[in-house]
Design a protein around this motif. Structure first.
Motif, PDB file in Angstrom:
ATOM      1  N   ALA A  99       0.762  -1.087  -0.045  1.00 55.05           N
ATOM      2  CA  ALA A  99      -0.133   0.026  -0.185  1.00 55.05           C
ATOM      3  C   ALA A  99       0.972   1.217  -0.016  1.00 55.05           C
ATOM      4  CB  ALA A  99      -1.046   0.003   1.043  1.00 55.05           C
ATOM      5  N   LEU A 100       2.051   1.183   0.748  1.00 55.44           N
ATOM      6  CA  LEU A 100       2.801   2.446   0.785  1.00 55.44           C
ATOM      7  C   LEU A 100       3.511   2.618  -0.554  1.00 55.44           C
ATOM      8  CD1 LEU A 100       4.609   4.400   2.186  1.00 55.44           C
ATOM      9  CD2 LEU A 100       6.184   2.744   2.736  1.00 55.44           C
ATOM     10  N   ALA A 101       3.613   1.653  -1.422  1.00 51.41           N
ATOM     11  CA  ALA A 101       4.588   1.693  -2.758  1.00 51.41           C
ATOM     12  C   ALA A 101       3.374   2.487  -3.728  1.00 51.41           C
ATOM     13  CB  ALA A 101       4.740   0.460  -3.166  1.00 51.41           C
ATOM     14  N   ARG A 102       1.970   2.106  -3.453  1.00 53.50           N
ATOM     15  CA  ARG A 102       0.967   2.896  -4.376  1.00 53.50           C
ATOM     16  C   ARG A 102       0.352   4.090  -3.953  1.00 53.50           C
ATOM     17  NH1 ARG A 102      -1.324  -2.009  -2.475  1.00 53.50           N
ATOM     18  NH2 ARG A 102      -3.105  -1.373  -1.323  1.00 53.50           N
ATOM     19  N   ASP A 111       0.588   7.766   7.465  1.00 51.34           N
ATOM     20  CA  ASP A 111       0.004   6.895   8.433  1.00 51.34           C
ATOM     21  C   ASP A 111       0.567   5.476   8.238  1.00 51.34           C
ATOM     22  OD1 ASP A 111      -1.444   8.847   9.251  1.00 51.34           O
ATOM     23  OD2 ASP A 111      -3.624   8.263   8.277  1.00 51.34           O
ATOM     24  N   ILE A 112       0.449   5.027   7.039  1.00 44.39           N
ATOM     25  CA  ILE A 112       1.178   3.462   6.878  1.00 44.39           C
ATOM     26  C   ILE A 112       2.661   3.532   7.392  1.00 44.39           C
ATOM     27  CG2 ILE A 112       2.060   2.358   5.004  1.00 44.39           C
ATOM     28  CD1 ILE A 112      -0.032   3.351   2.895  1.00 44.39           C
ATOM     29  N   VAL A 113       3.220   4.503   7.173  1.00 45.08           N
ATOM     30  CA  VAL A 113       4.501   4.475   7.959  1.00 45.08           C
ATOM     31  C   VAL A 113       4.573   4.390   9.501  1.00 45.08           C
ATOM     32  CG1 VAL A 113       6.863   5.788   8.278  1.00 45.08           C
ATOM     33  CG2 VAL A 113       6.044   5.651   6.103  1.00 45.08           C
ATOM     34  N   ASP A 114       3.684   5.041   9.852  1.00 42.40           N
ATOM     35  CA  ASP A 114       3.441   5.014  11.346  1.00 42.40           C
ATOM     36  C   ASP A 114       2.964   3.553  11.920  1.00 42.40           C
ATOM     37  OD1 ASP A 114       4.408   7.379  11.773  1.00 42.40           O
ATOM     38  OD2 ASP A 114       2.173   8.445  11.936  1.00 42.40           O
ATOM     39  N   ALA A 115       2.121   2.917  11.125  1.00 43.93           N
ATOM     40  CA  ALA A 115       1.581   1.836  11.356  1.00 43.93           C
ATOM     41  C   ALA A 115       2.848   0.556  11.255  1.00 43.93           C
ATOM     42  CB  ALA A 115       0.464   1.302  10.611  1.00 43.93           C
ATOM     43  N   LEU A 116       3.457   0.670  10.209  1.00 45.25           N
ATOM     44  CA  LEU A 116       4.612  -0.109   9.997  1.00 45.25           C
ATOM     45  C   LEU A 116       5.689  -0.300  11.098  1.00 45.25           C
ATOM     46  CD1 LEU A 116       5.138  -0.044   6.146  1.00 45.25           C
ATOM     47  CD2 LEU A 116       4.727  -1.985   7.280  1.00 45.25           C
ATOM     48  N   LYS A 117       5.859   1.195  11.335  1.00 46.30           N
ATOM     49  CA  LYS A 117       6.950   1.226  12.579  1.00 46.30           C
ATOM     50  C   LYS A 117       6.353   0.664  13.873  1.00 46.30           C
ATOM     51  CE  LYS A 117       8.319   5.514  13.170  1.00 46.30           C
ATOM     52  NZ  LYS A 117       8.286   7.142  12.973  1.00 46.30           N
ATOM     53  N   TYR A 118       5.288   0.887  14.177  1.00 44.43           N
ATOM     54  CA  TYR A 118       4.673   0.167  15.404  1.00 44.43           C
ATOM     55  C   TYR A 118       4.491  -1.437  15.232  1.00 44.43           C
ATOM     56  CZ  TYR A 118       0.737  -0.816  18.538  1.00 44.43           C
ATOM     57  OH  TYR A 118      -0.137  -1.274  19.656  1.00 44.43           O
ATOM     58  N   LEU A 119       4.027  -1.765  14.102  1.00 45.76           N
ATOM     59  CA  LEU A 119       3.924  -3.146  13.990  1.00 45.76           C
ATOM     60  C   LEU A 119       5.474  -3.809  13.826  1.00 45.76           C
ATOM     61  CD1 LEU A 119       1.240  -3.497  11.397  1.00 45.76           C
ATOM     62  CD2 LEU A 119       1.218  -4.309  13.690  1.00 45.76           C
ATOM     63  N   THR A 120       6.594  -3.233  13.692  1.00 48.44           N
ATOM     64  CA  THR A 120       7.880  -3.919  13.217  1.00 48.44           C
ATOM     65  C   THR A 120       8.929  -3.452  13.951  1.00 48.44           C
ATOM     66  OG1 THR A 120       8.563  -2.281  11.856  1.00 48.44           O
ATOM     67  CG2 THR A 120       7.178  -4.147  10.647  1.00 48.44           C
ATOM     68  N   TYR A 124      12.000   2.564   8.108  1.00 50.62           N
ATOM     69  CA  TYR A 124      12.593   2.982   6.516  1.00 50.62           C
ATOM     70  C   TYR A 124      11.519   4.090   6.083  1.00 50.62           C
ATOM     71  CZ  TYR A 124      15.539  -1.127   7.057  1.00 50.62           C
ATOM     72  OH  TYR A 124      16.328  -2.010   7.604  1.00 50.62           O
ATOM     73  N   ASP A 125      11.102   4.726   7.014  1.00 53.03           N
ATOM     74  CA  ASP A 125      10.458   6.094   6.389  1.00 53.03           C
ATOM     75  C   ASP A 125       9.346   5.729   5.442  1.00 53.03           C
ATOM     76  OD1 ASP A 125      10.306   9.010   7.383  1.00 53.03           O
ATOM     77  OD2 ASP A 125      10.431   9.092   4.981  1.00 53.03           O
ATOM     78  N   CYS A 126       9.391   6.411   4.191  1.00 47.19           N
ATOM     79  CA  CYS A 126       8.174   6.180   3.279  1.00 47.19           C
ATOM     80  C   CYS A 126       8.966   5.503   1.985  1.00 47.19           C
ATOM     81  CB  CYS A 126       7.704   7.347   2.884  1.00 47.19           C
ATOM     82  SG  CYS A 126       8.788   8.884   2.338  1.00 47.19           S
ATOM     83  N   ASP A 127      10.038   4.799   2.208  1.00 48.45           N
ATOM     84  CA  ASP A 127      10.695   4.166   1.081  1.00 48.45           C
ATOM     85  C   ASP A 127      10.282   2.546   0.918  1.00 48.45           C
ATOM     86  OD1 ASP A 127      12.455   2.846  -0.664  1.00 48.45           O
ATOM     87  OD2 ASP A 127      13.952   4.496  -0.212  1.00 48.45           O
ATOM     88  N   ALA A 128       9.469   2.503   0.155  1.00 55.04           N
ATOM     89  CA  ALA A 128       8.574   1.132   0.212  1.00 55.04           C
ATOM     90  C   ALA A 128       9.860   0.074  -0.329  1.00 55.04           C
ATOM     91  CB  ALA A 128       7.536   1.023  -0.898  1.00 55.04           C
TER      92      ALA A 128
END
Length: 340
Positions: A99-102, A111-120, A124-128
């Motif tokens: 989803a971050l890539a598109r 929001d996606i970056v924040d979710a990924l940081k929380y889950l992982t 890697y900021d917004c670099d899909a």
């Protein structure tokens, strides 16, 4: 209740969804009942389903949320991202990277970056592309941060210690009170009540600064406005007994617009009381805004929403559809930090 889910009144259907999620004994059963409504033609119903599934932690809740990452309405995608973070499952990680890539909506990228940081527990900021490389390296042995304990209770490692991509420097973004503007559609709401004439000491750009709260607030606001470029759309609201809006709607941050906004901001003087609620209501009327920055040095005490409780209730109602992110800045010792 399940029969009411077939009603033509979508507001009623949304309320029934919330009720089912609240009263169901087994999360998987609730998810099976309301999950199919993630395909409803009504986007408010789809949002409501996302919010409800987020409260039902089970594998049956995940698939509808993943599907809504592709929704045509950005508010639905926002609700899906938030739900997947709350469900706290590794099954969300790869779809969130995709989803971050598109994703084209700047707020949702954040929001996606924040979710990924929380889950992982990784960033890697917004670099899909780097997120994908990292996931390929660790996914076989990956455990969520809260699950990374071995038999001795020690925190474990996520995947191999070598061969992981290095995090690149973060792309420069304008900052407001230390917070990056992860959006192109923003409204700044500032307190201009009489108490803003009080003195305060703070740190700005690494230096200690002393002045009135109003002076410091204006300096920070003019700085962030000057840093924006033509990708940004913005507006400014000041509140006291009432409120004043710079423009009727979000305005493109051209050089001329930024100059006019800064001139107007510098002309504002503190007076009166603290009408936070009405100024928020005005901001919510804008069709394009997705992020608000709210600054206050006191407690709400006038307007249609004269206290914290009435404001919170109103914002909860307004934001069921709008999905606006509200960032708050408390100024001085008199600020209602619990509310903010």
């Amino acid at each position: 209740l399940q029969e009411l889910l077939k009603d033509k009144d979508m507001e009623l259907v949304a309320e029934v969804i919330v009720t089912i999620a609240d009263i169901v004994t087994y999360p998987d059963k609730g998810a099976r009942i309301i999950g199919p409504l993630a395909k409803s033609k009504d986007w408010f119903v789809r949002i409501t389903v996302m919010d409800a599934l987020a409260t039902l932690p089970c594998k049956e809740s995940v698939a509808p949320c993943l599907e809504c990452l592709n929704d045509s309405v950005w508010q639905v995608r926002a609700a899906a991202i938030q739900a997947l973070a709350r469900l706290y499952t590794r099954e969300a990680i790869e779809p969130l990277i995709d989803a971050l890539a598109r994703e084209k909506h700047e707020r949702l990228i954040g929001d996606i970056v924040d979710a990924l940081k929380y889950l992982t527990g990784t960033d890697y900021d917004c670099d899909a592309g780097l997120w994908r490389k990292w996931w390929e390296a660790v996914k076989d042995d990956f455990r969520l941060p809260n699950e990374k304990k071995d038999d001795k209770g020690k925190i474990g490692e996520n995947g191999p210690a070598t061969g992981l991509p290095e995090k690149p420097p973060a792309p420069p973004r304008p900052k407001y009170h230390g917070m990056e503007l992860k959006t192109f559609h923003v409204i700044f709401i500032l307190d201009r009540s009489g108490s803003m004439m009080g003195q305060m000491t703070t740190t700005m750009d690494g230096q200690r600064v002393r002045g009135t709260k109003h002076e410091i607030a204006i300096k920070e606001l003019t700085k962030v406005i000057s840093q924006m470029d033509k990708r940004y759309w913005f507006n400014v609201i000041f509140y006291h007994n009432e409120f004043e809006v710079w423009q009727k709607k979000l305005t493109k941050a051209t050089r001329k617009a930024r100059q006019k906004a800064i001139e107007w901001v510098k002309s504002v003087q503190p007076e009166g009381s603290t009408n936070i609620g009405d100024s928020l209501e005005e901001a919510f009327k804008d069709e394009k805004v997705d992020t608000i920055y709210l600054l206050s040095d006191g407690q709400a005490n006038t307007g249609k929403y004269p206290d914290a409780g009435s404001i919170l209730a109103a914002v909860k109602k307004w934001n069921r559809k709008k999905r606006i992110k509200i960032n708050t800045i408390s100024f001085g010792r008199g600020a209602d930090t619990q509310f903010m």
